[in-house]
Design a protein around this motif. Structure first.
Motif, PDB file in Angstrom:
ATOM      1  N   GLU B 219      26.476  31.460  23.161  1.00 59.85           N
ATOM      2  CA  GLU B 219      26.307  31.142  24.584  1.00 59.85           C
ATOM      3  C   GLU B 219      25.501  32.223  25.307  1.00 59.85           C
ATOM      4  OE1 GLU B 219      30.288  30.631  26.014  1.00 59.85           O
ATOM      5  OE2 GLU B 219      30.647  28.912  24.680  1.00 59.85           O
ATOM      6  N   GLU B 222      21.717  32.519  24.728  1.00 63.90           N
ATOM      7  CA  GLU B 222      20.891  31.427  25.265  1.00 63.90           C
ATOM      8  C   GLU B 222      20.690  31.570  26.776  1.00 63.90           C
ATOM      9  OE1 GLU B 222      19.348  29.431  23.257  1.00 63.90           O
ATOM     10  OE2 GLU B 222      20.399  30.461  21.627  1.00 63.90           O
ATOM     11  N   ASN B 223      21.410  32.507  27.363  1.00 64.29           N
ATOM     12  CA  ASN B 223      21.360  32.694  28.817  1.00 64.29           C
ATOM     13  C   ASN B 223      20.165  33.597  29.167  1.00 64.29           C
ATOM     14  OD1 ASN B 223      21.761  33.359  31.472  1.00 64.29           O
ATOM     15  ND2 ASN B 223      23.995  33.422  31.291  1.00 64.29           N
TER      16      ASN B 223
END
Lengths: 256, 233
Positions: B219, B222-223
């Motif tokens: 997560e 991907e930010n």
């Protein structure tokens, strides 16, 4: 490029650069004992006993050759100590000119004999130590010294000094190479730059030494703890050690 | 096994490298990548776990054991560190001697030291290097031998500081697969995002000595705005 820095590094890297030969497989303790015995006997020759000293100085080369370590490899390293000996020995030639009979019809000034004796002793003793260093790592030598009851702080100092010297010379070589690459047309390094170069080398070696010490601490190194002793020599090695020391003593007293 | 930082402040060379840093790393979540731009405090954080820098404020706990000078030996027996500069770690003359250095300092008998050395070199696919001079190895070989030196101590936690900094892409892939095969909990300080993705299910992002974010690598990595804020993209 062969310069004093390369020579110094080559001396410190003797073990890495050498063919270890059959001696590499022998326990460190017998090698250290025989080398120490040789050193004591080699320096015990009287100053005018040139012939005996020269024959005794040849022993490490003969033994090295038998164990597949090139005499040239030993001679190259031993010769690095000669300038220091020549500085001391040449003065004798000036001060001691009294002829000493070497053979029935041959007399040589005492100072020259002393110089020759010093050269032979240097070549012999340094070669013997080189032979030990070529076939035994500093860790093994340290372990052997520990089992001879040399105090632990002295052995640790020896290990750390060995590593620090190598680091310092390597750093200095890097700096000198970088200097030459940026001053290709200059011949040598001007005296005014040497202060900075040496200081930088010590600082950088200090930093690298610190990093190495951190890594040693992380792997539980503690200078206060006794170093591990090496494996006990086999009975064959012990017997060979006693015989080798007796042979050295015999040669010392029966050589001309 | 848990590693907790509780408001830990560490100063290094007169600068605050970790500033009231609080984080918990749990081995049950799998390997964790410590990400951050240069100077974010990643290396200091790892070194602090081993007590290499004094803690000015707060505490660091390995399970219930606080990192203090008194506990340093016990902590270092459980936690191993692979340094960024392999040359700083490899200082013995031969590879076998260097790998045996840690187990010897653990006070193990010579046969056990030998067995651990052989095992560690085998697990790093470096048995053939045993008698080689440590200064004459390639960067990838140096990295594998450094790791073998730590594995031989059988630590519960392995800290790796920029393990890919001097490796080519193939050596990076090999190192990643070797790390994935190890049972020990790993904390990997890096700014190599691809390597972090490959090796770590968890990640923590540091910025100026503070924890910016932590969580699942899939997560956080991907930010894009978070990575830009941390100086990683």
């Amino acid at each position: 490029m062969s310069n004093p820095l390369d020579n110094a590094i080559a001396v410190l890297r003797t073990h890495q650069d050498a063919e270890h030969g059959p001696l590499g497989a022998v326990s460190p303790l017998p090698k250290v004992l025989v080398t120490f015995s040789y050193l004591l006997l080699a320096v015990s020759f009287r100053m005018h006993d040139v012939l005996g000293t020269a024959l005794f100085a040849a022993l490490p080369y003969v033994f090295g050759a038998i164990c597949r370590i090139s005499p040239w490899f030993l001679l190259k390293r031993a010769s690095l100590a000669l300038p220091f000996v020549l500085c001391a020995g040449l003065a004798n030639c000036w001060f001691d000119r009294v002829p000493v009979a070497v053979l029935p019809h041959l007399a040589i000034p005492g100072g020259v004999l002393v110089l020759l004796g010093l050269v032979c002793k240097t070549l012999g003793t340094v070669s013997a130590v080189t032979l030990l260093a070529a076939t035994t790592s500093i860790t093994q030598i340290s372990a052997a010294l520990t089992s001879l009851h040399v105090p632990c702080p002295i052995v640790v100092q020896l290990q750390l000094l060995f590593r620090y010297l190598l680091l310092t010379f390597e750093e200095m070589r890097t700096i000198v190479t970088a200097y030459h690459l940026r001053a290709a047309s200059s011949r040598g390094i001007p005296l005014r730059h040497w202060g900075t170069i040496v200081t930088r080398a010590f600082l950088r070696a200090g930093n690298r030494g610190n990093a190495i010490y951190f890594a040693m601490q992380c792997r539980l190194f503690d200078a206060r703890r006794p170093l591990p002793k090496p494996a006990r020599p086999s009975w064959q090695e012990s017997l060979a050690t006693v015989l080798a020391i007796l042979a050295l003593v015999g040669l010392r007293y029966f050589l001309p | 096994m848990k590693l907790s930082f509780q408001n830990a402040t560490i100063q290094r060379d007169g600068l605050t490298a970790l500033d009231q840093f609080t984080a918990v790393f749990d081995s049950s979540n799998g390997a964790c990548a410590i990400l951050g731009a240069n100077g974010a405090g990643k290396s200091t954080m790892l070194a602090a776990i081993l007590g290499l820098f004094p803690i000015a404020e707060g505490t660091i706990l390995l399970d219930e054991t606080p990192v203090t000078p008194q506990n340093a030996r016990a902590i270092r027996a459980r936690v191993g560190m692979v340094f960024q500069d392999a040359d700083a770690q490899l200082f013995n003359q031969s590879v076998a001697e260097d790998v045996a250095f840690g187990p010897t300092n653990l006070g193990l008998p010579p046969e056990e030291v030998q067995a651990r050395t052989t095992d560690a070199l085998r697990s790093m696919r470096a048995e053939h290097l045993a008698q080689r001079d440590v200064t004459r190895l390639s960067c990838g070989e140096k990295r594998r031998v450094s790791l073998a030196g730590i594995l031989a101590m059988r630590p519960e936690v392995i800290l790796l500081d920029e393990p890919t900094s001097d490796l080519d892409p193939r050596a990076c892939r090999e190192l990643a697969s070797l790390l994935q095969s190890l049972p020990a909990f790993q904390l990997i300080a890096t700014h190599d995002l691809a390597f972090a993705r490959r090796t770590c299910p968890q990640c923590a992002i540091l910025q100026k000595g503070k924890l910016l974010a932590s969580g699942k690598a899939s997560e956080l990595l991907e930010n894009q705005s978070l990575l830009e804020e941390a100086g990683l993209a």
